[in-house]
Each structure stands twice: as C-alpha cells, then as structure tokens.
Design a protein around this motif. Structure first.
Motif, PDB file in Angstrom:
ATOM      1  N   LYS A  71      30.038   8.752   8.709  1.00 14.03           N
ATOM      2  CA  LYS A  71      28.746   8.920   8.031  1.00 14.03           C
ATOM      3  C   LYS A  71      27.949   7.622   8.049  1.00 14.03           C
ATOM      4  O   LYS A  71      28.462   6.552   8.336  1.00 14.03           O
ATOM      5  CB  LYS A  71      28.971   9.388   6.596  1.00 14.03           C
ATOM      6  N   GLU A  72      26.670   7.746   7.702  1.00 14.36           N
ATOM      7  CA  GLU A  72      25.788   6.591   7.612  1.00 14.36           C
ATOM      8  C   GLU A  72      26.014   5.864   6.281  1.00 14.36           C
ATOM      9  O   GLU A  72      26.624   6.390   5.354  1.00 14.36           O
ATOM     10  CB  GLU A  72      24.333   7.040   7.706  1.00 14.36           C
ATOM     11  N   HIS A  73      25.460   4.651   6.221  1.00 13.55           N
ATOM     12  CA  HIS A  73      25.455   3.935   4.945  1.00 13.55           C
ATOM     13  C   HIS A  73      24.707   4.762   3.898  1.00 13.55           C
ATOM     14  O   HIS A  73      23.630   5.292   4.149  1.00 13.55           O
ATOM     15  CB  HIS A  73      24.740   2.596   5.096  1.00 13.55           C
ATOM     16  N   GLU A  74      25.298   4.818   2.716  1.00 10.82           N
ATOM     17  CA  GLU A  74      24.700   5.557   1.597  1.00 10.82           C
ATOM     18  C   GLU A  74      24.431   4.593   0.449  1.00 10.82           C
ATOM     19  O   GLU A  74      25.322   3.828   0.045  1.00 10.82           O
ATOM     20  CB  GLU A  74      25.652   6.663   1.121  1.00 10.82           C
ATOM     21  N   PHE A  75      23.222   4.634  -0.078  1.00 10.08           N
ATOM     22  CA  PHE A  75      22.890   3.808  -1.228  1.00 10.08           C
ATOM     23  C   PHE A  75      23.685   4.264  -2.447  1.00 10.08           C
ATOM     24  O   PHE A  75      23.835   5.469  -2.681  1.00 10.08           O
ATOM     25  CB  PHE A  75      21.391   3.918  -1.523  1.00 10.08           C
ATOM     26  N   VAL A  76      24.176   3.291  -3.219  1.00 12.15           N
ATOM     27  CA  VAL A  76      24.946   3.586  -4.413  1.00 12.15           C
ATOM     28  C   VAL A  76      24.216   3.125  -5.675  1.00 12.15           C
ATOM     29  O   VAL A  76      23.981   3.913  -6.588  1.00 12.15           O
ATOM     30  CB  VAL A  76      26.339   2.932  -4.353  1.00 12.15           C
ATOM     31  N   ALA A  77      23.856   1.842  -5.714  1.00 14.39           N
ATOM     32  CA  ALA A  77      23.228   1.287  -6.914  1.00 14.39           C
ATOM     33  C   ALA A  77      22.503   0.000  -6.571  1.00 14.39           C
ATOM     34  O   ALA A  77      22.803  -0.650  -5.558  1.00 14.39           O
ATOM     35  CB  ALA A  77      24.277   1.020  -8.001  1.00 14.39           C
ATOM     36  N   ARG A  78      21.586  -0.369  -7.467  1.00 11.75           N
ATOM     37  CA  ARG A  78      20.806  -1.578  -7.264  1.00 11.75           C
ATOM     38  C   ARG A  78      20.511  -2.202  -8.614  1.00 11.75           C
ATOM     39  O   ARG A  78      20.283  -1.492  -9.604  1.00 11.75           O
ATOM     40  CB  ARG A  78      19.514  -1.209  -6.533  1.00 11.75           C
ATOM     41  N   VAL A  79      20.535  -3.545  -8.654  1.00 11.02           N
ATOM     42  CA  VAL A  79      20.208  -4.262  -9.885  1.00 11.02           C
ATOM     43  C   VAL A  79      19.159  -5.318  -9.563  1.00 11.02           C
ATOM     44  O   VAL A  79      19.185  -5.944  -8.504  1.00 11.02           O
ATOM     45  CB  VAL A  79      21.472  -4.883 -10.515  1.00 11.02           C
ATOM     46  N   SER A  80      18.239  -5.496 -10.492  1.00  8.78           N
ATOM     47  CA  SER A  80      17.166  -6.471 -10.300  1.00  8.78           C
ATOM     48  C   SER A  80      17.697  -7.899 -10.387  1.00  8.78           C
ATOM     49  O   SER A  80      18.859  -8.123 -10.743  1.00  8.78           O
ATOM     50  CB  SER A  80      16.083  -6.262 -11.348  1.00  8.78           C
ATOM     51  N   ARG A  81      16.837  -8.850 -10.083  1.00 11.51           N
ATOM     52  CA  ARG A  81      17.253 -10.247 -10.053  1.00 11.51           C
ATOM     53  C   ARG A  81      17.766 -10.722 -11.411  1.00 11.51           C
ATOM     54  O   ARG A  81      18.697 -11.524 -11.487  1.00 11.51           O
ATOM     55  CB  ARG A  81      16.092 -11.125  -9.594  1.00 11.51           C
ATOM     56  N   THR A  82      17.160 -10.230 -12.475  1.00  7.51           N
ATOM     57  CA  THR A  82      17.572 -10.668 -13.811  1.00  7.51           C
ATOM     58  C   THR A  82      18.716  -9.838 -14.374  1.00  7.51           C
ATOM     59  O   THR A  82      19.336 -10.225 -15.354  1.00  7.51           O
ATOM     60  CB  THR A  82      16.390 -10.572 -14.789  1.00  7.51           C
ATOM     61  N   GLY A  83      18.961  -8.678 -13.758  1.00  9.47           N
ATOM     62  CA  GLY A  83      19.990  -7.780 -14.272  1.00  9.47           C
ATOM     63  C   GLY A  83      19.477  -6.764 -15.272  1.00  9.47           C
ATOM     64  O   GLY A  83      20.221  -5.901 -15.729  1.00  9.47           O
ATOM     65  N   VAL A  84      18.195  -6.831 -15.581  1.00  6.06           N
ATOM     66  CA  VAL A  84      17.632  -5.948 -16.610  1.00  6.06           C
ATOM     67  C   VAL A  84      17.470  -4.523 -16.089  1.00  6.06           C
ATOM     68  O   VAL A  84      17.738  -3.548 -16.788  1.00  6.06           O
ATOM     69  CB  VAL A  84      16.286  -6.503 -17.106  1.00  6.06           C
ATOM     70  N   ASN A  85      17.003  -4.411 -14.850  1.00  5.84           N
ATOM     71  CA  ASN A  85      16.697  -3.093 -14.299  1.00  5.84           C
ATOM     72  C   ASN A  85      17.764  -2.663 -13.301  1.00  5.84           C
ATOM     73  O   ASN A  85      18.161  -3.425 -12.421  1.00  5.84           O
ATOM     74  CB  ASN A  85      15.337  -3.122 -13.614  1.00  5.84           C
ATOM     75  N   THR A  86      18.208  -1.419 -13.451  1.00  3.19           N
ATOM     76  CA  THR A  86      19.199  -0.849 -12.549  1.00  3.19           C
ATOM     77  C   THR A  86      18.713   0.501 -12.024  1.00  3.19           C
ATOM     78  O   THR A  86      17.847   1.141 -12.636  1.00  3.19           O
ATOM     79  CB  THR A  86      20.552  -0.662 -13.243  1.00  3.19           C
ATOM     80  N   TYR A  87      19.288   0.888 -10.911  1.00  2.00           N
ATOM     81  CA  TYR A  87      18.900   2.158 -10.278  1.00  2.00           C
ATOM     82  C   TYR A  87      20.123   2.706  -9.565  1.00  2.00           C
ATOM     83  O   TYR A  87      20.853   1.952  -8.916  1.00  2.00           O
ATOM     84  CB  TYR A  87      17.764   1.907  -9.288  1.00  2.00           C
ATOM     85  N   TYR A  88      20.345   4.027  -9.686  1.00  2.00           N
ATOM     86  CA  TYR A  88      21.560   4.624  -9.149  1.00  2.00           C
ATOM     87  C   TYR A  88      21.252   5.838  -8.289  1.00  2.00           C
ATOM     88  O   TYR A  88      20.282   6.565  -8.531  1.00  2.00           O
ATOM     89  CB  TYR A  88      22.481   5.067 -10.290  1.00  2.00           C
TER      90      TYR A  88
END
Length: 124
Positions: free
Chosen positions: A43-60
């Motif tokens: 399979k291709e790469h799948e996005f899992v999660a992301r965190v902002s530079r400060t750690g305040v904002n996350t995305y899943y």
C-alpha cells in the motif's frame, strides 16, 4: 536541516498499546510541524497524525481518531505517537516526518525530512 531517529514499535496483541518516539537533531526541531505516516505491505503511505510546532494543535486520520495520540516535547526534540486499542489493520511500517510551515498537510510528499521507519505488528 533535521535528522529524525525513531524508536519504539514491535509486536503486540490486538487491544494492546505501543508508543513510538521520534527524536530530531539540531536546534531547529521546534520550527517544524511533525507528522506520523504508515505504510502497510503493498500500500501507499497513509497519513496518521500531525502536530503543530508548539504542540497545541493536532490532527488525526479518521481511522485512528480516539485511539492514537500525537504529542511533542520540544525540550527533548521528540515527538510521540501513543497507540492504544491497536487493531490488526494498524500493522505497518510507521514513519515520522517533519515539515516547515503552519498549514495542516496530510500528503507525504509535502514533508521535508523522514525518520528511518519502525515496524508495528498487531496480532489478532
């Protein structure tokens, strides 16, 4: 530039937990947003999660929301992925990645630097 070294991973039964770590070199780690991706066999790469530079904002990704938690400790130049209630379909090579900029991005080619990858295997 930043070099990323991953640790953690391994074999766990379904319902178990694992924590992945990714440590960056240099003094500019906090200037990068950090993401986790995974690639299952064939399979291709799948996005899992992301965190902002400060750690305040996350995305899943929807597939891990409520089970995985991304966090970072800029004093230690480290980003973490806490994975709970693991499922066999979570089995994959997991990669951390760093990206300049503030926009939330989920496509792998937008990330500038990558860790070496670590295997997570979940048995049923």
């Amino acid at each position: 530039q930043v070099q990323l070294v991953q640790s953690g991973g391994g074999l766990v039964q379904a319902g178990g937990s694992l924590r992945l770590s990714c440590t960056g070199s240099g003094r500019t780690f906090s200037s990068y947003a950090m993401g986790w991706f995974r690639r299952a066999p064939g399979k291709e790469h799948e996005f899992v999660a992301r965190v902002s530079r400060t750690g305040v904002n996350t995305y899943y990704a929807d597939s891990v929301k409520g089970r995985f938690t991304i966090s970072r400790d800029n004093a230690k130049n480290t980003v973490y992925l806490q994975m709970n209630n693991l499922k066999p379909e979570d089995t994959a090579l997991y990669y951390c990645a760093a990206r300049s900029g503030t926009v939330v991005v989920t496509t792998p080619h937008e990330y500038d630097y990558w860790g070496q990858g670590t295997q997570v295997t979940v048995s049923s």
